[in-house]
Design an enzyme around this catalytic site. Structure first.
Site, PDB file in Angstrom:
ATOM      1  N   GLY A 276     -15.543  -4.005  -8.331  1.00 13.39           N
ATOM      2  CA  GLY A 276     -15.016  -5.457  -9.297  1.00 13.39           C
ATOM      3  C   GLY A 276     -15.186  -5.054 -10.725  1.00 13.39           C
ATOM      4  O   GLY A 276     -15.015  -6.095 -11.544  1.00 13.39           O
ATOM      5  N   GLU A 318     -19.154   0.790  -6.772  1.00 12.05           N
ATOM      6  CA  GLU A 318     -17.793   1.434  -6.285  1.00 12.05           C
ATOM      7  C   GLU A 318     -16.676   0.987  -7.375  1.00 12.05           C
ATOM      8  O   GLU A 318     -16.342   0.189  -7.119  1.00 12.05           O
ATOM      9  CB  GLU A 318     -17.382   0.718  -4.847  1.00 12.05           C
ATOM     10  N   ARG A 321     -11.107   0.423 -11.169  1.00 14.96           N
ATOM     11  CA  ARG A 321     -10.440   0.286 -11.688  1.00 14.96           C
ATOM     12  C   ARG A 321     -11.541   0.578 -13.145  1.00 14.96           C
ATOM     13  O   ARG A 321     -10.762   0.518 -14.753  1.00 14.96           O
ATOM     14  CB  ARG A 321     -10.539  -1.625 -12.188  1.00 14.96           C
ATOM     15  N   ARG A 358       1.944  -5.725 -11.117  1.00 13.24           N
ATOM     16  CA  ARG A 358       0.959  -6.188 -11.124  1.00 13.24           C
ATOM     17  C   ARG A 358       1.075  -7.661 -11.894  1.00 13.24           C
ATOM     18  O   ARG A 358       0.569  -8.589 -11.670  1.00 13.24           O
ATOM     19  CB  ARG A 358      -0.099  -5.638 -11.667  1.00 13.24           C
ATOM     20  N   CYS A 389      16.840  -5.807 -10.953  1.00 13.76           N
ATOM     21  CA  CYS A 389      17.494  -7.315 -10.310  1.00 13.76           C
ATOM     22  C   CYS A 389      16.674  -8.425  -9.866  1.00 13.76           C
ATOM     23  O   CYS A 389      16.668  -8.800  -9.150  1.00 13.76           O
ATOM     24  CB  CYS A 389      18.487  -7.033  -9.564  1.00 13.76           C
TER      25      CYS A 389
END
Length: 460
Positions: A276, A318, A321, A358, A389
């Site tokens: 995180g 871990e 990102r 995102r 659309c």
């Protein structure tokens, strides 16, 4: 008139959100080194990544295009490995995983987290050492667990009582003794720079600490001699740039470590505090200091263990990102440009929520620049929107682009290396873009662009 709808009127769009757009940057051509890949530059006006000109990349590989700076990605692997010496660093594959990325992770001596049979298959297909793989997931099927047990993955993070029973059965069946960790919900919910200590049991992941479910999970695992309980796992959130939430989590996990020792006479040797770790997406975001985080976490774990009268467990982290995010940039070609007088200009690109969901999914923010040339024109308040659309199909809600922006220009969006290709989809039957790696001026495809034949394959 319906209670649920009202006529917007031709001036309805003037009702802007309370949060105003950011101020225009002093120079629309600059590339903030904390946001863009480490090798990013401008050469003769055009953006280069890994020594490759974005115009050449699009000419060769098409648009939209995911670009990954290999040296940036690998250097961040090394940053984490060196900062967490004495512990374990596992790359969170959910951020972005393909066979070539799995090779990079393997070559940089990191472990790998997977959370499905598909991700595990990617890793095993390139010879990734199974003992360096951890399997996560809140609903691992019997088939997924069996594949992991057969492969001999290093750790399986137990997430439910059903899973513990399944693991016991499979361990017996295959004559294996998998190493198991318990995912513990510790009541800490982290939001970027803050943490909120709550009874955060209302979620799908893990065993609640406060309810006693985590302690019961330990009892059930320890009652099965075919399973080896080696540690506890916790994940408190995303986009975290300080250690406050981790300290609360570690102290609460220590209470369970003590309980397990007192009740069962077992001292668990490992503690996984998850990932995180945040990255900057826009100007003003906090840039993570990896060494500072590592030193802080090591100190927290050591202090908590000593206070609880326990040996210091091996620490595992871990990052996903934090390794992949800033290494990636997405290139788009500008299509239509529509000025809504007095409000903003809508800049439509050849991608959108199929290659980056995102923004539509949870309001992510990004930095984007005109990439195919420099401009001395003034700033134009813009919204970078996709071709799907959906009115919510946008990649960057508010940004400043040059007033002379034109159809055919290339726009680069930074910080797209994590969770963009992973969450990519085929909405409106758009093929997923290619992924190219760049290094020393050379580009190579590591995930090929989908074709219309790909989209039709499997249909009867």
């Amino acid at each position: 008139m319906s209670r649920f709808a009202h006529p917007a009127g031709d001036r309805h769009a003037e009702v802007l959100p309370e949060e105003r757009p950011p101020h225009a940057p002093a120079d629309l051509n600059t590339l903030d080194p904390t946001i863009w890949p480490r090798t990013s530059n401008r050469v003769d006006g055009a953006v280069t990544i890994g020594g490759a000109d974005v115009r050449d990349l699009v000419r060769e590989h098409g648009s939209p295009l995911y670009v990954v700076d290999e040296e940036d990605f690998r250097s961040r692997c090394r940053d984490y490995r060196e900062a967490f010496t004495g512990g374990e660093v596992h790359y969170a594959g959910k951020a972005f995983l393909c066979r070539e990325v799995a090779r990079w992770i393997m070559q940089e001596d990191l472990g790998l987290d997977v959370c499905s049979a598909g991700e595990l298959a990617v890793a095993l297909s390139v010879g990734f050492p199974p003992e360096r793989i951890t399997l996560h997931g809140n609903n691992k099927s019997l088939a997924e667990l069996e594949k992991a047990v057969e492969a001999g993955v290093g750790h399986i993070v137990a997430d439910s009582f059903e899973e513990i029973a399944r693991l016991g059965f499979l361990a017996d069946k295959h004559g294996r003794r998998p190493q198991v960790m318990i995912r513990v919900t510790v009541g800490v919910e982290a939001h970027t720079h803050e943490f909120i200590a709550t009874a955060h049991d209302d979620q799908k992941f893990g065993f609640s600490l406060s309810s006693g479910a985590a302690a019961e999970a330990a009892r059930r695992i320890l009652a099965l001699p075919q399973l080896e309980l080696v540690g506890l796992h916790s994940h408190i959130g995303s986009q975290i740039t300080d250690t406050a939430g981790f300290e609360v989590a570690a102290r609460r996990l220590a209470t369970l470590l003590v309980q397990i020792k007192e009740e069962h006479g077992v001292v668990l040797p490992e503690l996984d505090l998850g990932g995180g770790y945040g990255i900057p997406y826009v100007e003003g975001d906090t840039a993570l200091d990896v060494k500072e985080i590592a030193d802080g976490l090591r100190g927290i774990v050591a202090n908590v263990a000593r206070s609880a009268g326990l040996p210091v467990p091996k620490l595992t982290v871990e990052p996903g990102r934090a390794i992949a995010g800033l290494a990636g940039v997405t290139l788009y070609e500008v299509g239509t440009i529509k000025d809504v007088e007095g409000l903003r200009t809508y800049v439509s690109i050849d991608g959108g929520m199929s290659d980056n969901i995102r923004t539509a999914l949870y309001g992510a923010e990004y930095t984007a620049r005109l990439a195919s040339r420099e401009s001395s024109s003034g700033p134009m308040l813009s919204r970078l929107v996709g071709k799907h659309c959906e009115s919510g199909d946008m990649v960057v809600r508010d940004l400043w682009l040059p007033e002379d922006l034109a159809t055919g220009d290339l726009v680069a969006v930074a910080g797209t290396g994590a969770y963009c290709r992973s969450l990519a989809n085929n909405y409106n039957y758009l093929p997923k873009p290619a992924v190219v790696a760049v290094k020393d001026g050379v580009s190579r495809v590591i995930v090929r662009r989908e074709t219309e034949d790909d989209l039709l394959r499997g249909q009867l």
